[in-house]
Motif scaffolding. Structure first.
Motif, PDB file in Angstrom:
ATOM      1  N   ILE A 286      -8.993   6.205  -4.434  1.00 27.14           N
ATOM      2  CA  ILE A 286      -8.096   5.174  -3.887  1.00 27.14           C
ATOM      3  C   ILE A 286      -6.937   5.817  -3.140  1.00 27.14           C
ATOM      4  O   ILE A 286      -6.596   5.404  -2.028  1.00 27.14           O
ATOM      5  CB  ILE A 286      -7.605   4.235  -5.006  1.00 27.14           C
ATOM      6  CG1 ILE A 286      -8.753   3.371  -5.496  1.00 27.14           C
ATOM      7  CG2 ILE A 286      -6.453   3.365  -4.518  1.00 27.14           C
ATOM      8  CD1 ILE A 286      -8.422   2.532  -6.715  1.00 27.14           C
ATOM      9  N   CYS A 287      -6.314   6.822  -3.735  1.00 24.38           N
ATOM     10  CA  CYS A 287      -5.187   7.489  -3.054  1.00 24.38           C
ATOM     11  C   CYS A 287      -5.635   8.199  -1.784  1.00 24.38           C
ATOM     12  O   CYS A 287      -4.899   8.247  -0.800  1.00 24.38           O
ATOM     13  CB  CYS A 287      -4.495   8.468  -3.996  1.00 24.38           C
ATOM     14  SG  CYS A 287      -3.377   7.677  -5.149  1.00 24.38           S
TER      15      CYS A 287
ATOM     16  N   VAL B 193       0.857   1.284  -4.415  1.00 24.78           N
ATOM     17  CA  VAL B 193      -0.498   1.709  -4.789  1.00 24.78           C
ATOM     18  C   VAL B 193      -0.495   2.958  -5.679  1.00 24.78           C
ATOM     19  O   VAL B 193      -1.210   2.993  -6.681  1.00 24.78           O
ATOM     20  CB  VAL B 193      -1.389   1.893  -3.534  1.00 24.78           C
ATOM     21  CG1 VAL B 193      -2.634   2.701  -3.835  1.00 24.78           C
ATOM     22  CG2 VAL B 193      -1.768   0.539  -2.982  1.00 24.78           C
TER      23      VAL B 193
ATOM     24  N   ASN C 236       0.824  -1.206   0.000  1.00 26.24           N
ATOM     25  CA  ASN C 236       0.000   0.000   0.000  1.00 26.24           C
ATOM     26  C   ASN C 236       0.860   1.257   0.000  1.00 26.24           C
ATOM     27  O   ASN C 236       0.619   2.188  -0.754  1.00 26.24           O
ATOM     28  CB  ASN C 236      -0.938   0.000   1.210  1.00 26.24           C
ATOM     29  CG  ASN C 236      -1.829   1.211   1.226  1.00 26.24           C
ATOM     30  OD1 ASN C 236      -2.627   1.411   0.324  1.00 26.24           O
ATOM     31  ND2 ASN C 236      -1.680   2.033   2.241  1.00 26.24           N
TER      32      ASN C 236
ATOM     33  N   SER D  13      -1.305   4.469   4.720  1.00 30.19           N
ATOM     34  CA  SER D  13       0.102   4.781   4.501  1.00 30.19           C
ATOM     35  C   SER D  13       0.643   5.734   5.551  1.00 30.19           C
ATOM     36  O   SER D  13       1.777   5.586   6.004  1.00 30.19           O
ATOM     37  CB  SER D  13       0.290   5.388   3.113  1.00 30.19           C
ATOM     38  OG  SER D  13      -0.053   4.460   2.131  1.00 30.19           O
TER      39      SER D  13
ATOM     40  N   CYS E 187      -2.158   3.041  -9.360  1.00 28.91           N
ATOM     41  CA  CYS E 187      -3.290   3.949  -9.582  1.00 28.91           C
ATOM     42  C   CYS E 187      -3.105   4.846 -10.801  1.00 28.91           C
ATOM     43  O   CYS E 187      -4.083   5.403 -11.313  1.00 28.91           O
ATOM     44  CB  CYS E 187      -3.529   4.822  -8.356  1.00 28.91           C
ATOM     45  SG  CYS E 187      -4.366   3.959  -7.037  1.00 28.91           S
TER      46      CYS E 187
ATOM     47  N   ALA F 231      -6.140   5.334   0.729  1.00 26.97           N
ATOM     48  CA  ALA F 231      -4.857   4.670   0.971  1.00 26.97           C
ATOM     49  C   ALA F 231      -3.914   5.562   1.772  1.00 26.97           C
ATOM     50  O   ALA F 231      -3.016   5.069   2.466  1.00 26.97           O
ATOM     51  CB  ALA F 231      -4.205   4.271  -0.346  1.00 26.97           C
TER      52      ALA F 231
ATOM     53  N   GLN G 249      -8.761   7.040  -9.209  1.00 27.86           N
ATOM     54  CA  GLN G 249      -7.408   7.251  -8.708  1.00 27.86           C
ATOM     55  C   GLN G 249      -7.404   8.141  -7.468  1.00 27.86           C
ATOM     56  O   GLN G 249      -6.739   7.834  -6.471  1.00 27.86           O
ATOM     57  CB  GLN G 249      -6.582   7.897  -9.822  1.00 27.86           C
ATOM     58  CG  GLN G 249      -5.125   8.067  -9.527  1.00 27.86           C
ATOM     59  CD  GLN G 249      -4.457   8.757 -10.697  1.00 27.86           C
ATOM     60  OE1 GLN G 249      -4.371   9.982 -10.690  1.00 27.86           O
ATOM     61  NE2 GLN G 249      -4.025   8.011 -11.680  1.00 27.86           N
TER      62      GLN G 249
END
Length: 154
Positions: A93-94, A78, A74, A101, A82, A97, A90
């Motif tokens: 998800i970021c 990731v 991750n 992270s 992405c 995430a 994108q």
């Protein structure tokens, strides 16, 4: 900032995170022996070593191996994965995430060490940029009314 600039920053941050996978994240200094006063042992924390240890745990069916491997993947992979996705997905998800992270990077770089190293500092900065860009992208999509475009087909 325009969309092309943000895309370039995301690409650079994703590449830097891939490079940080092999850079030292942090340094821990401990005494080598109980009786020795001046003897210290310095160890460096590398992401590829974390991934290797997690993979060995997964192969041995030990608890925590899969979650540790997920954390390393991750943090470092990731954003690069992405880049192949559309902006909306994108950014989402970021955004999510980033929370995972941030937790693991903070622990690896600042909590469980005595000194942050270049890889940890770069990785932390990259994730801060990715989180900020994700927030900006999601906000722009929300303001245009296209954030939930795949939900509302009206």
């Amino acid at each position: 900032m325009n969309a092309k600039t943000l895309t370039l920053i995301k690409k650079v941050a994703a590449i830097l995170l891939l490079v940080c996978f092999v850079l030292p994240l942090s340094r821990c200094t401990t005494k080598a022996e109980i009786g020795a006063e001046n003897a210290v042992k310095e160890t460096h924390l590398y992401a590829y070593e974390l991934a290797g240890a997690a993979w060995n745990d997964v192969k041995a069916n030990e608890a925590g191996g899969l979650s540790a491997l997920f954390a390393v993947l991750n943090v470092f992979f990731v954003p690069a994965i992405c880049l192949a996705l559309k902006d909306r997905l994108q950014a989402a998800i970021c955004f999510f995430a980033s929370f995972v992270s941030a937790y693991f990077l903070y622990c690896w770089v600042f909590v469980f060490s005595t000194r942050a190293e270049i890889g940890g500092i770069i990785a932390t900065g990259c994730w801060m940029l990715l989180f900020g860009i994700s927030c900006v992208t999601l906000w722009r999509l929300y303001r245009r009314g296209s954030l939930f475009k795949w939900v509302h087909k009206g």
